[in-house]
Design a protein around this motif. Structure first.
Motif, PDB file in Angstrom:
ATOM      1  N   LYS A 285     -23.278   7.764 -16.693  1.00 23.49           N
ATOM      2  CA  LYS A 285     -23.977   7.010 -15.651  1.00 23.49           C
ATOM      3  C   LYS A 285     -24.194   7.874 -14.413  1.00 23.49           C
ATOM      4  CE  LYS A 285     -22.692   2.252 -16.768  1.00 23.49           C
ATOM      5  NZ  LYS A 285     -22.170   0.975 -16.197  1.00 23.49           N
ATOM      6  N   GLY A 286     -25.178   7.487 -13.644  1.00 24.51           N
ATOM      7  CA  GLY A 286     -25.406   8.079 -12.337  1.00 24.51           C
ATOM      8  C   GLY A 286     -24.974   7.110 -11.257  1.00 24.51           C
ATOM      9  N   SER A 287     -25.206   7.507 -10.016  1.00 26.19           N
ATOM     10  CA  SER A 287     -24.874   6.654  -8.880  1.00 26.19           C
ATOM     11  C   SER A 287     -25.777   7.034  -7.724  1.00 26.19           C
ATOM     12  CB  SER A 287     -23.403   6.818  -8.491  1.00 26.19           C
ATOM     13  OG  SER A 287     -23.063   5.954  -7.427  1.00 26.19           O
ATOM     14  N   PHE A 288     -26.469   6.047  -7.154  1.00 29.74           N
ATOM     15  CA  PHE A 288     -27.478   6.333  -6.127  1.00 29.74           C
ATOM     16  C   PHE A 288     -27.212   5.526  -4.870  1.00 29.74           C
ATOM     17  CE2 PHE A 288     -31.910   5.864  -4.434  1.00 29.74           C
ATOM     18  CZ  PHE A 288     -32.080   7.191  -4.075  1.00 29.74           C
ATOM     19  N   VAL A 289     -26.902   6.199  -3.820  1.00 31.62           N
ATOM     20  CA  VAL A 289     -26.594   5.708  -2.473  1.00 31.62           C
ATOM     21  C   VAL A 289     -25.536   4.599  -2.481  1.00 31.62           C
ATOM     22  CG1 VAL A 289     -28.761   6.560  -1.551  1.00 31.62           C
ATOM     23  CG2 VAL A 289     -28.644   4.172  -2.202  1.00 31.62           C
ATOM     24  N   ASN A 290     -25.618   3.673  -1.523  1.00 28.68           N
ATOM     25  CA  ASN A 290     -24.446   2.815  -1.272  1.00 28.68           C
ATOM     26  C   ASN A 290     -24.821   1.357  -1.010  1.00 28.68           C
ATOM     27  OD1 ASN A 290     -25.756   3.350   1.142  1.00 28.68           O
ATOM     28  ND2 ASN A 290     -23.902   3.317   2.363  1.00 28.68           N
ATOM     29  N   PRO A 291     -25.526   0.712  -1.902  1.00 31.94           N
ATOM     30  CA  PRO A 291     -25.917  -0.675  -1.618  1.00 31.94           C
ATOM     31  C   PRO A 291     -24.703  -1.608  -1.520  1.00 31.94           C
ATOM     32  CG  PRO A 291     -26.322  -0.179  -3.913  1.00 31.94           C
ATOM     33  CD  PRO A 291     -25.925   1.113  -3.253  1.00 31.94           C
TER      34      PRO A 291
END
Length: 342
Positions: A285-291
């Protein structure tokens, strides 16, 4: 006031700017500390981070400070409050925003990327982007709320199960934060893989069970000799380079999960050994910014659940931002912060 203005690839100029005048709904923050992020490094070298920078702009999206003014239309934040800032702003109307996936918003913009951020003495932000901190919080630690929030997003994405063995590939600031969050999340063993001895020692001092050197020999053999098994249930890659991805795939166990967290070079690729994905049933998996994780990050910092102060190895004034960015890239640093009031 003094501000470090980014003018384009590898060009930063210290300027005297007017203290911002507030629009309705904004607050003015006296910036006490602002961390240098890998995204700042990418932008400095002309690459995109999470979003394309708007030039000219004052960079800096990891910051904390004291509220000194509140415009009409604000109510939650008061003058004198200690705050950190969630830099990312979304349109609220696209399919992604309306479907609970706002971090994919095509109109996302960010404080310190598309509007002036924390590498200046005073910064104006919408009140809704500010997160309250406890009155006794350390400003330098509070400036790390944004990277902690991003790490929380990654931890949420990959899902650590109580009792998992977790290996963090990379012992920079993000890797050190991830190691602490893995422990909080229930990992029974936390190992950090890092070639720089100082960072390995830091990881051990902050609670990692073992720290191994990826250039000293086969990682599986090192895991076996340090924790008694040659694989990890969860591997979190915090380097952003193909070689680190290869190491993550190599040491992930059967049924293992791999989180590719760090911002890579846009042109980087990795030749994935498909037989490993097949035989080990890997989840990647990836991870994109901080929602929606910034509040949780601020709570962890306010309640002193994380030990962040030892991560800060270097401090610079605003007019030395270019040197600070270069130091963030050096092996003898972990986290570099800029102190705009100095």
């Amino acid at each position: 006031m003094k501000a470090a203005v980014y003018l384009g690839k590898e060009t930063i100029e210290t300027r005297e700017l007017e203290i911002p005048s507030l629009k309705d709904g904004e607050i003015l923050i006296k910036v006490m500390a602002c961390g240098i992020c890998g995204t700042d490094v990418h932008i400095f070298h002309g690459s995109p981070g999470a979003t394309e920078a708007t030039i000219p702009v004052v960079l800096g999206h990891e910051f904390s400070g004291e509220v000194v003014e509140c415009a009409p239309g604000t109510s939650r934040i008061k003058v004198g409050d200690k705050v950190t800032v969630d830099p990312n702003m979304y349109c609220g109307n696209c399919d992604y925003c309306l479907n609970g996936k706002k971090n994919y918003c095509p109109s996302m913009s960010a404080v310190g990327v598309n509007q002036n951020g924390g590498f200046e003495a005073y910064c104006a932000v919408p009140e809704k982007q500010a997160i309250l901190l406890s009155p006794d919080v350390d400003y330098e630690e509070a400036a790390m709320a944004e990277p902690v929030a991003c790490c929380l997003r990654g931890i949420d994405n990959i899902g650590i199960t109580q009792g998992d063995t977790v290996c963090i590939v990379g012992g920079g600031a993000i890797g050190q934060i991830m190691a602490q969050l893995a422990r909080i999340s229930g990992a029974s063993k936390v190992v950090v893989s890092e070639p720089v001895e100082m960072r390995r020692d830091l990881a051990i001092s902050l609670g990692a069970d073992a720290a191994v050197d990826p250039v000293a020999g086969d990682l599986k053999e090192q895991l076996q000799s340090t924790i008694g098994k040659d694989y990890a249930d969860v591997v979190i890659e915090c380097v952003g380079r193909p070689v680190a991805v290869g190491q993550a795939v190599h040491i992930a166990g059967k049924g293992g999960k791999i989180l590719l967290f760090s911002v890579p070079n846009p042109n980087d690729t990795f030749e994935l050994p498909l037989i490993d994905v097949f035989q080990k049933e890997l989840t990647i998996k990836g991870s994109f910014v901080n929602p929606d994780t910034q509040y949780r990050a601020a709570s962890l910092i306010s309640e002193k659940r994380l030990n962040l102060k030892p991560l800060i190895t270097h401090r610079y004034p605003t007019e030395q931002l270019e040197e600070a960015i270069k130091k963030q890239m050096a092996n003898d640093s972990v986290k570099v912060v800029v102190l705009p009031q100095n």
